[in-house]
Design an enzyme around this catalytic site. Structure first.
Site, PDB file in Angstrom:
ATOM      1  CE  LYS A 201      -3.424  -2.508  -0.359  1.00 48.62           C
ATOM      2  NZ  LYS A 201      -4.085  -3.351   0.620  1.00 48.62           N
TER       3      LYS A 201
HETATM    4  C1  LIG Z   1      -5.036  -4.368   0.987  1.00 53.53           C
HETATM    5  C2  LIG Z   1      -6.487  -4.131   1.141  1.00 53.53           C
HETATM    6  C3  LIG Z   1      -7.188  -4.510   2.316  1.00 53.53           C
HETATM    7  C4  LIG Z   1      -6.608  -5.429   3.357  1.00 53.53           C
HETATM    8  O1  LIG Z   1      -5.531  -5.004   4.000  1.00 53.53           O
HETATM    9  P1  LIG Z   1      -4.437  -6.001   4.626  1.00 53.53           P
HETATM   10  O2  LIG Z   1      -3.606  -5.066   5.405  1.00 53.53           O
HETATM   11  O3  LIG Z   1      -3.736  -6.659   3.498  1.00 53.53           O
HETATM   12  O4  LIG Z   1      -5.159  -6.970   5.492  1.00 53.53           O
HETATM   13  C5  LIG Z   1      -8.503  -4.133   2.441  1.00 53.53           C
HETATM   14  N1  LIG Z   1      -9.131  -3.446   1.472  1.00 53.53           N
HETATM   15  C6  LIG Z   1      -8.516  -3.088   0.327  1.00 53.53           C
HETATM   16  C7  LIG Z   1      -9.282  -2.319  -0.693  1.00 53.53           C
HETATM   17  C8  LIG Z   1      -7.181  -3.442   0.114  1.00 53.53           C
HETATM   18  O5  LIG Z   1      -6.594  -3.131  -1.046  1.00 53.53           O
END
Ligand SMILES: *Cc1c(COP(=O)(O)O)cnc(C)c1O
Length: 435
Positions: A201
């Protein structure tokens, strides 16, 4: 003679020239300051402590503009907690966009609820406000909104619908770190936000996440669900003046009612504190570079950058997984897969959208999580809100009408111009690909 590298022509870039470690692409940016902050946690043997996490929560609350922030071990955990906090339970429904990562809404299933998927808007690629209201039923507890690929969703319209029907709004701000909606940070607008901070992210701490809210009641519910005493504030659990004021929860103080331990670890929190210091200036540089790049994309036939209008008051923050709309009809029917393959043969690093429409996935339609002999989506007396192929045409078609490209971290005009020229070369010679 072939021009395109995929047909044996000369490639626009040397193999590996556009790798992810060149300064224009390298992300996240970690310096010695980040390394030292993480090492210090280890040297202090404080990996499971709380002090640094509390500091991070406070700093992040200030940054995003929410009263309360709680650190989580993942975005997935934060979103599940947000749902439970909003009252989502057995027999309930949540509304969520179909085109997103599964963690936006899969937690609803393990709470015994069903997901009523909505279509997305073809321009923003976020949940379509016109496809929400008719889905609200007596057991709808929350609308989950994703600021998809960093593009802010239409929050004014969505909040108005939610208020009218007394339904909570959960923002999934996992794609939109630093993105603004009319003067406010995305993630500070709905009733509560779940947000990922995993490595891929924009705000990348390893495996981590947060919830953000201005609602003390929802904050307390999140603590009681998976945080027990380690938040510090929640240390008051056991004091004479109990922290939890929700009468439904007060006598559970000390043991998480969700049976979960979802707290963020301090390596991530320490990294987060350093990252946060530099994030706004890094976002500003990305914004400058990406707007320039998108201006270039918009000069090419069949391509249209996925970005808000310049006077909209909306921004894409750190431009997570930046996308370009792709119109095959304007390119003699050239499928996006063929376009991507040809660009990749030029050693250009674009790719297919990584998500797909979720509403036909068996987890949401068939999975029997509680061994009741029927799908969980129905097992607690819900209406049948399951939908088959063809029901949400925009969400289903979008992976064939977009591609993604890496974020460029600072404005380097010759570098960006050359990238746009490479895309232009493939478009110009598309006849070679249509034969
Ligand atoms: C990455 C993601 C998540 C989940 O996050 P994690 O930290 O990987 O558990 C939730 N929603 C969206 C839209 C994502 O891209």
């Amino acid at each position: 003679m072939s021009q395109l590298a995929i047909n044996g022509g000369a490639a626009a870039y040397a193999a590996g020239e556009l790798n992810r470690n060149i300064p224009q692409f390298k992300w996240p940016i970690y310096t010695e300051e980040d390394e030292n902050a993480v090492l210090q946690v280890m040297r202090d043997r404080m990996m499971s402590g709380s002090e640094i996490t509390k500091k991070f929560e406070k700093a992040y609350a200030e940054y995003i503009g929410s009263d309360y922030v709680l650190g989580y071990c993942s975005g997935t955990a934060s979103l599940s907690a947000a749902m439970w906090a909003c009252g989502v339970g057995a027999g309930d429904e949540v509304i969520a966009p179909s085109l997103t990562y599964w963690a936006t809404c899969a937690g609803a299933i393990s709470l015994g609820a069903a997901v009523n998927f909505a279509d997305i808007d073809p321009e923003t690629l976020c949940i379509d406000p016109k496809d929400i209201e008719h889905r609200i039923g007596p057991n709808t507890k929350a609308i989950i909104v994703v600021h998809y690929l960093g593009h802010p969703a239409d929050m004014d319209a969505i909040m108005a619908i939610a208020r009218k029907h007394n339904v909570k709004v959960i923002e999934d701000a996992s794609h939109s770190h630093g993105a603004m909606y009319k003067g406010r940070m995305t993630g500070s607008i709905g009733d509560i936000t779940g947000q990922s901070m995993m490595t891929g992210k924009s705000f990348a701490l390893g495996e981590a996440g947060v919830i953000c809210t201005n609602d003390r009641y929802l904050y307390e519910r999140c603590i009681s669900y998976g945080h027990y005493e380690r938040t510090g504030v929640a240390n008051n659990f056991n004091s004479s003046e109990r922290f939890i004021t929700d009468p439904e929860l007060v006598h559970f103080a000390g043991i998480p009612i969700g049976g979960r331990k979802d707290r963020m670890n301090q390596w991530c929190s320490a990294l987060g504190l350093v990252q946060l210091k530099y994030f706004p200036e890094r976002v500003a540089k990305i914004e400058e570079a990406m707007q320039y790049f998108c201006d270039g994309l918009d000069t090419l036939p069949g391509l249209r950058a996925h970005r808000p209008a310049k006077d909209s008051g909306l921004t894409k923050g750190a431009w997570y997984s930046s996308a370009c709309h792709y119109d095959p009809e304007a390119l003699d029917g050239l499928p996006v897969e063929k376009f991507i393959a040809a660009v990749q043969a030029e050693n250009g690093n674009i790719g297919k959208l990584s998500n797909y429409a979720l509403h036909t996935h068996p987890v949401f339609n068939e999975a029997d999580v509680f061994h009741q002999g029927k799908p969980t989506a129905l097992a607690f007396g819900q209406r049948d809100v399951r939908q088959g192929k063809g029901a949400l045409p925009v969400a289903e078609a979008t992976p064939s009408r977009a591609f993604v490209f890496p974020r460029i971290t600072f404005l380097d005009k010759p570098f960006i111009d050359r990238f746009v020229d490479m895309l232009a070369k493939v478009i110009k010679n598309r006849g070679e690909l249509l034969k």
